[in-house]
Design a protein around this motif. Sequence first.
Motif, PDB file in Angstrom:
ATOM      1  N   GLU A  23      11.214  52.341   1.269  1.00 32.81           N
ATOM      2  CA  GLU A  23      12.460  51.756   1.525  1.00 32.81           C
ATOM      3  C   GLU A  23      12.323  51.461   3.096  1.00 32.81           C
ATOM      4  O   GLU A  23      12.872  50.344   3.394  1.00 32.81           O
ATOM      5  CB  GLU A  23      13.450  52.718   1.356  1.00 32.81           C
ATOM      6  CG  GLU A  23      14.729  52.464   1.873  1.00 32.81           C
ATOM      7  CD  GLU A  23      15.896  53.311   1.557  1.00 32.81           C
ATOM      8  OE1 GLU A  23      16.852  53.490   2.097  1.00 32.81           O
ATOM      9  OE2 GLU A  23      15.848  54.086   0.475  1.00 32.81           O
ATOM     10  N   CYS A  53      10.595  47.663   2.246  1.00 33.36           N
ATOM     11  CA  CYS A  53      11.897  46.606   2.236  1.00 33.36           C
ATOM     12  C   CYS A  53      12.890  46.471   3.547  1.00 33.36           C
ATOM     13  O   CYS A  53      13.537  45.728   3.725  1.00 33.36           O
ATOM     14  CB  CYS A  53      12.881  47.469   1.095  1.00 33.36           C
ATOM     15  SG  CYS A  53      12.147  47.316  -0.560  1.00 33.36           S
ATOM     16  N   HIS A  76      17.784  47.252   2.903  1.00 29.21           N
ATOM     17  CA  HIS A  76      18.247  46.282   2.086  1.00 29.21           C
ATOM     18  C   HIS A  76      17.876  45.020   2.573  1.00 29.21           C
ATOM     19  O   HIS A  76      18.235  44.305   3.317  1.00 29.21           O
ATOM     20  CB  HIS A  76      19.808  46.173   2.103  1.00 29.21           C
ATOM     21  CG  HIS A  76      20.478  47.323   1.349  1.00 29.21           C
ATOM     22  ND1 HIS A  76      20.539  47.548   0.109  1.00 29.21           N
ATOM     23  CD2 HIS A  76      20.996  48.655   1.864  1.00 29.21           C
ATOM     24  CE1 HIS A  76      21.102  48.634  -0.282  1.00 29.21           C
ATOM     25  NE2 HIS A  76      21.283  49.447   0.654  1.00 29.21           N
ATOM     26  N   GLU A 129      21.638  41.590  -0.869  1.00 30.30           N
ATOM     27  CA  GLU A 129      23.071  42.051  -0.622  1.00 30.30           C
ATOM     28  C   GLU A 129      23.725  41.365  -1.277  1.00 30.30           C
ATOM     29  O   GLU A 129      23.437  40.231  -2.179  1.00 30.30           O
ATOM     30  CB  GLU A 129      23.669  41.662   0.808  1.00 30.30           C
ATOM     31  CG  GLU A 129      23.587  40.254   1.124  1.00 30.30           C
ATOM     32  CD  GLU A 129      23.601  39.865   2.653  1.00 30.30           C
ATOM     33  OE1 GLU A 129      24.123  40.924   3.473  1.00 30.30           O
ATOM     34  OE2 GLU A 129      23.465  38.676   3.129  1.00 30.30           O
ATOM     35  N   GLU A 189      21.137  55.563  -3.622  1.00 23.36           N
ATOM     36  CA  GLU A 189      21.028  54.303  -3.010  1.00 23.36           C
ATOM     37  C   GLU A 189      19.648  53.854  -2.719  1.00 23.36           C
ATOM     38  O   GLU A 189      19.526  52.472  -2.955  1.00 23.36           O
ATOM     39  CB  GLU A 189      21.895  54.273  -1.587  1.00 23.36           C
ATOM     40  CG  GLU A 189      23.302  54.625  -1.592  1.00 23.36           C
ATOM     41  CD  GLU A 189      24.106  53.780  -2.454  1.00 23.36           C
ATOM     42  OE1 GLU A 189      23.850  52.486  -2.270  1.00 23.36           O
ATOM     43  OE2 GLU A 189      24.911  54.187  -3.169  1.00 23.36           O
ATOM     44  N   LEU A 224      18.052  50.520  -4.113  1.00 21.01           N
ATOM     45  CA  LEU A 224      17.501  49.578  -3.324  1.00 21.01           C
ATOM     46  C   LEU A 224      16.349  49.083  -3.786  1.00 21.01           C
ATOM     47  O   LEU A 224      15.966  47.568  -3.586  1.00 21.01           O
ATOM     48  CB  LEU A 224      17.158  50.183  -1.764  1.00 21.01           C
ATOM     49  CG  LEU A 224      17.025  49.403  -0.601  1.00 21.01           C
ATOM     50  CD1 LEU A 224      17.687  49.879   0.640  1.00 21.01           C
ATOM     51  CD2 LEU A 224      15.638  49.075  -0.427  1.00 21.01           C
ATOM     52  N   SER A 242      28.594  49.749  -5.735  1.00 23.24           N
ATOM     53  CA  SER A 242      28.205  48.773  -4.970  1.00 23.24           C
ATOM     54  C   SER A 242      29.247  47.632  -5.568  1.00 23.24           C
ATOM     55  O   SER A 242      29.984  47.301  -4.741  1.00 23.24           O
ATOM     56  CB  SER A 242      26.710  48.477  -5.051  1.00 23.24           C
ATOM     57  OG  SER A 242      26.711  47.130  -4.368  1.00 23.24           O
TER      58      SER A 242
END
Length: 659
Positions: free
Chosen positions: A7, A41, A44, A47, A107, A111, A166
């Motif tokens: 992440e 990543c 994020h 989006e 999350e 992601l 989300s």
Amino acid sequence: MRLFVAEKPSLGRAIAAVLPKPQQKGEGFIRAANGDVVSWCIGHLLEQAEPDAYDPAYKQWRLDHLPIVPQQWQLQAKAKTRKQLSVLRKLVREADQLVHAGDPDREGQLLVDEVFDFLKLSKSRKQQIQRCLISDLNPGAVKKALHNLRPNSDFTALSVSALARSRADWLYGINLTRAFSIKGRQAGVTAVLSVGRVQTPVLGLVVRRDEDIDNFVAKPFYEVFAQLALAADQAIAFQARWLPSDACAPHQDDDGRVLNRKLAENVAQRIQQQPALVEDVQRKNKNQFAPLPYNLSALQIDAAKALGMSAKQVLDVCQALYEKHQLITYPRSDCRYLPKEHLNDRAAVAGAIDHNCRDLKDVVARADFSLRSKAWNDAKVDAHHAIIPTAKQTSVDKLGSREQGVYRLIARQYLLQFYPPFEYADTRVDVRIGGGLFRANARETLLPGWKQAMPQPSSAKAAGDGDEVQSQLPALQPGQALWCHEGCIRDKHTQPPAYFNDATLLAAMTGISRFVADKTLQQTLKETDGLGTEATRASIIELLFNRQFLRREGKHIRATALGKALIAALPASTTLPDRTALWEQQLSHICQRQQNYQGFMAPLEQELNGLINEARNLDVSQLSGIRLEQPKKVSRKRRTTSARTTKPGRRRTKASAGG
């Protein structure tokens, strides 16, 4: 080639550190000697697309466009991290095996999953993805995680839950923010009146608390205490409080407090220099086990109380302790339990605490590591576990003062799991004097247990009925004769509720069932997480400050004039926690495969139509004349998309971010 997709770069580097060397560092990746590659990543990379991506007409904020409900949801690459997405695209094509190494929560699951989806992986490749769950960035823990890979498909429900959240936040936030901002402009308010399924109920909590305090009128009430001795010729041994009978109800408020001073005076006079009789004696030995290790919210609450830190400050410090210093495990956890296998590390973790923190040496020395608290429970641990110290040794003197304070809290809480329970005896004595009933309570410590490891002795809590608790009572038996020397009246006044502060507002968000109006839902929600998630609560509170809906007054958190006017103008259902608390429950059910995506989203879309209609008919007179504080100047480099879009209708506004 095996590709690990982390992440963040910090996690990527931690994975690479345990892979074979020598290693080649590329732009956005690290290649190990065995051919394995680690990339990341940067948070994020993607989006939710803004409304005008679905229809250019949506650049204008107009009521007749609402509600905006995408038929085919779109993700778009974030401009600042598009280059890293290109790096991943190339590496994914080259890889023989993909390993999802996002953070161990819903999350983090989404992601990385959404990147794989965006890169259009085939169904067969998706089925072969493995999942690596890392909550401790120290090499030993990372190696263990790499040897315990699981099928990524095991966590599909976690990803679906995050996706539903989300998209639901987008629908709710984008549509209602546009609707009420447009109505606000009609009243002369140029600021974005953001509405969210979490932020607005949190603001509502503060507004209603402020109103309760403003409207509070103190009322006097009276308590009568009997000063009792074992015999008429002996000194006072203890006191007991009068319990009014049903006949006194006309002179009491809803909480049973006596409002008539003449009644209290009559009782005090009647029991003076009178015999008394012990009617009942109850003594119960009890155990209180150590509090569980921290999740993020519990840590933020305790840090606010002990260190005066805001929720965001605690989260930022925890991220540094986790990523930079590697002194604690993954901090954005909502779990307060630990896997049983972690017991094998207790000696190493305790040794690190002993080395790192001189203040806790005695606490380590008195711990009994043969004990095991109820914290070790595999059945209550899923993707992540409680926040605990790692086995890394360093001196906390090298850390900043806030980092030291938070580390000590986490370390002490971990050590408490190796202490026996606090053992005590609660005694309740009922005494009859002149026809009236009086009660005395006492709490006696039998074994201090884990409380000996606390920095200060905890004050005794009331042992029942709100009576004052004495440290001890004489040995008494039912039927025993006593003597009342005198009756004493204590004049008191009802107190208003306290203003929210960082600790109490977080506690309200996590224990939201207390503020839910629906009794059935209230009962259901006692076991759920409350308003928001561990990862979002701090940002929600900060957003309300940034929007000038909340302000600080010393340690108090209060609503601004704009915040109060907004809550007054909005439909009541948007300002109460009932809906969003139910959302969290349903999202949890999706994680547990007890509910599906469509079952969550379809009712929301129907409800949205009703809320938009309410907005069209909104009375915005409450917003007239509201003046905002002048925003602080922000340098060009630090301006964000949100900072550039404070005027509705000019540019895109991510109104749904963070709830």
